[in-house]
Design a protein around this motif. Structure first.
Motif, PDB file in Angstrom:
ATOM      1  N   PHE A 120       0.849  -1.193   0.000  1.00 44.46           N
ATOM      2  CA  PHE A 120       0.000   0.000   0.000  1.00 44.46           C
ATOM      3  C   PHE A 120       0.886   1.246   0.000  1.00 44.46           C
ATOM      4  N   PRO A 121       1.422   1.638  -1.141  1.00 46.63           N
ATOM      5  CA  PRO A 121       2.356   2.768  -1.182  1.00 46.63           C
ATOM      6  C   PRO A 121       1.717   4.096  -0.821  1.00 46.63           C
ATOM      7  N   ASN A 122       0.393   4.179  -0.887  1.00 47.90           N
ATOM      8  CA  ASN A 122      -0.299   5.420  -0.555  1.00 47.90           C
ATOM      9  C   ASN A 122      -0.966   5.374   0.812  1.00 47.90           C
ATOM     10  N   GLY A 123      -0.607   4.385   1.619  1.00 50.60           N
ATOM     11  CA  GLY A 123      -1.198   4.263   2.948  1.00 50.60           C
ATOM     12  C   GLY A 123      -0.774   5.382   3.880  1.00 50.60           C
ATOM     13  N   ILE A 124      -1.728   5.860   4.669  1.00 48.78           N
ATOM     14  CA  ILE A 124      -1.398   6.864   5.687  1.00 48.78           C
ATOM     15  C   ILE A 124      -1.611   6.326   7.093  1.00 48.78           C
ATOM     16  N   SER A 125      -2.349   5.209   7.207  1.00 50.82           N
ATOM     17  CA  SER A 125      -2.455   4.506   8.480  1.00 50.82           C
ATOM     18  C   SER A 125      -2.801   3.055   8.193  1.00 50.82           C
ATOM     19  N   PHE A 126      -2.475   2.184   9.152  1.00 55.00           N
ATOM     20  CA  PHE A 126      -2.672   0.754   8.977  1.00 55.00           C
ATOM     21  C   PHE A 126      -3.431   0.176  10.169  1.00 55.00           C
ATOM     22  N   ALA A 127      -4.265  -0.826   9.897  1.00 54.86           N
ATOM     23  CA  ALA A 127      -4.912  -1.622  10.933  1.00 54.86           C
ATOM     24  C   ALA A 127      -4.459  -3.053  10.716  1.00 54.86           C
ATOM     25  N   ILE A 128      -3.861  -3.659  11.736  1.00 56.88           N
ATOM     26  CA  ILE A 128      -3.190  -4.938  11.585  1.00 56.88           C
ATOM     27  C   ILE A 128      -3.788  -5.972  12.530  1.00 56.88           C
ATOM     28  N   SER A 129      -4.227  -7.101  11.982  1.00 52.03           N
ATOM     29  CA  SER A 129      -4.695  -8.213  12.808  1.00 52.03           C
ATOM     30  C   SER A 129      -3.650  -9.317  12.763  1.00 52.03           C
ATOM     31  N   SER A 130      -3.971 -10.460  13.317  1.00 55.12           N
ATOM     32  CA  SER A 130      -3.035 -11.585  13.304  1.00 55.12           C
ATOM     33  C   SER A 130      -2.896 -12.204  11.926  1.00 55.12           C
ATOM     34  N   SER A 131      -3.822 -11.886  11.015  1.00 54.55           N
ATOM     35  CA  SER A 131      -3.790 -12.567   9.726  1.00 54.55           C
ATOM     36  C   SER A 131      -4.082 -11.688   8.515  1.00 54.55           C
ATOM     37  N   HIS A 132      -4.478 -10.430   8.719  1.00 56.58           N
ATOM     38  CA  HIS A 132      -4.685  -9.542   7.578  1.00 56.58           C
ATOM     39  C   HIS A 132      -4.346  -8.107   7.953  1.00 56.58           C
ATOM     40  N   ILE A 133      -4.069  -7.300   6.928  1.00 57.40           N
ATOM     41  CA  ILE A 133      -3.695  -5.907   7.127  1.00 57.40           C
ATOM     42  C   ILE A 133      -4.566  -5.042   6.220  1.00 57.40           C
ATOM     43  N   CYS A 134      -5.079  -3.954   6.777  1.00 57.44           N
ATOM     44  CA  CYS A 134      -5.827  -2.987   5.977  1.00 57.44           C
ATOM     45  C   CYS A 134      -5.128  -1.634   6.068  1.00 57.44           C
ATOM     46  N   ALA A 135      -5.185  -0.892   4.991  1.00 63.58           N
ATOM     47  CA  ALA A 135      -4.572   0.435   4.950  1.00 63.58           C
ATOM     48  C   ALA A 135      -5.609   1.474   4.567  1.00 63.58           C
ATOM     49  N   LEU A 136      -5.561   2.597   5.246  1.00 59.80           N
ATOM     50  CA  LEU A 136      -6.319   3.773   4.840  1.00 59.80           C
ATOM     51  C   LEU A 136      -5.408   4.589   3.943  1.00 59.80           C
ATOM     52  N   ASN A 137      -5.847   4.831   2.725  1.00 61.65           N
ATOM     53  CA  ASN A 137      -5.018   5.501   1.733  1.00 61.65           C
ATOM     54  C   ASN A 137      -5.231   7.012   1.715  1.00 61.65           C
ATOM     55  N   LYS A 138      -4.350   7.695   1.016  1.00 57.53           N
ATOM     56  CA  LYS A 138      -4.409   9.158   0.957  1.00 57.53           C
ATOM     57  C   LYS A 138      -5.716   9.665   0.382  1.00 57.53           C
ATOM     58  N   ASP A 139      -6.337   8.888  -0.509  1.00 57.89           N
ATOM     59  CA  ASP A 139      -7.590   9.316  -1.124  1.00 57.89           C
ATOM     60  C   ASP A 139      -8.814   8.882  -0.332  1.00 57.89           C
ATOM     61  N   SER A 140      -8.603   8.459   0.928  1.00 53.68           N
ATOM     62  CA  SER A 140      -9.675   8.035   1.845  1.00 53.68           C
ATOM     63  C   SER A 140     -10.306   6.702   1.459  1.00 53.68           C
ATOM     64  N   SER A 141      -9.667   5.953   0.561  1.00 54.64           N
ATOM     65  CA  SER A 141     -10.117   4.601   0.253  1.00 54.64           C
ATOM     66  C   SER A 141      -9.405   3.616   1.175  1.00 54.64           C
ATOM     67  N   ILE A 142      -9.870   2.368   1.171  1.00 57.78           N
ATOM     68  CA  ILE A 142      -9.233   1.327   1.968  1.00 57.78           C
ATOM     69  C   ILE A 142      -8.784   0.201   1.052  1.00 57.78           C
TER      70      ILE A 142
END
Length: 199
Positions: A120-142
């Motif tokens: 996620f090169p445009n990530g500004i924050s990350f939410a990390i679990s034991s098995s998956h990662i989500c990123a909030l991107n600069k354009d407010s998408s996930i």
């Protein structure tokens, strides 16, 4: 705490707060499973368990001593969860390291003991679990990547290519658990997907 003490001192459990040595000047902290990371003078440091490379030091050796993540400087944010971690640099560059059992850190198989560029090169924050990662991107998408066995990554096909999540709304915040993901939209509505036991 376990023998790989993540509070930098005695391994005896403590009911009261203890000061972690060598952390004067800390500006942010994040805690994963038996390890923690923090930012001090724009340097990401981690300590504790390291069985899957979550300290980012190029090895699997646990440590109760504060040491920086290898190859990272000028860090503005750091995020931990499960046995993985990600960071955002002052320049906006993004990196992750640690547990890669579900290719949530890198599409290259195997745990990542050194930091690698995030998918996620445009990530500004990350939410990390034991098995998956989500990123909030600069354009407010996930975007999410990793385990999707209960649709917690909100992706339809391959777990190796991060895609838009189960919501197309503009997003303010994201949070992940082992089998769920939730987001707060710009209209301040809560949207969740994954395991339906609570959603």
């Amino acid at each position: 705490f376990p023998s790989h003490d993540s509070c930098g001192g005695s391994i005896t459990n403590s009911i009261s707060a203890v000061e972690v040595p060598s952390t004067q000047g800390t500006t942010s902290v994040t805690v994963g499973l038996d390890f923690l990371c923090f930012i001090k003078q724009e340097i990401a440091n981690c300590l504790g368990d390291n069985t899957q490379g979550q300290l980012g030091r190029g090895n699997l050796q646990a440590s109760s001593e504060v040491q920086p993540v290898l190859g990272l400087s000028s860090v503005s944010k750091v995020f931990a969860g499960g046995q993985s971690a990600c960071a955002v640099g002052v320049s906006g560059s993004t990196f992750c390291w640690g547990n890669n059992d579900n290719k949530q850190v890198s599409i290259t198989s195997g745990d990542q003991v050194n930091r690698v560029p995030s998918v996620f090169p445009n990530g500004i924050s990350f939410a990390i679990s034991s098995s998956h990662i989500c990123a909030l991107n600069k354009d407010s998408s996930i975007g999410c990547i990793g385990d999707n066995s209960l649709s917690q990554s909100g992706i339809i096909t391959s777990t190796e290519v991060p895609t838009g999540s189960a919501t197309n709304n503009s997003i303010l915040r994201i949070s992940t658990g082992a089998t769920q993901t939730c987001a707060i939209t710009t209209s301040y509505k809560l949207r969740c997907w994954g395991d339906r036991k609570s959603v």
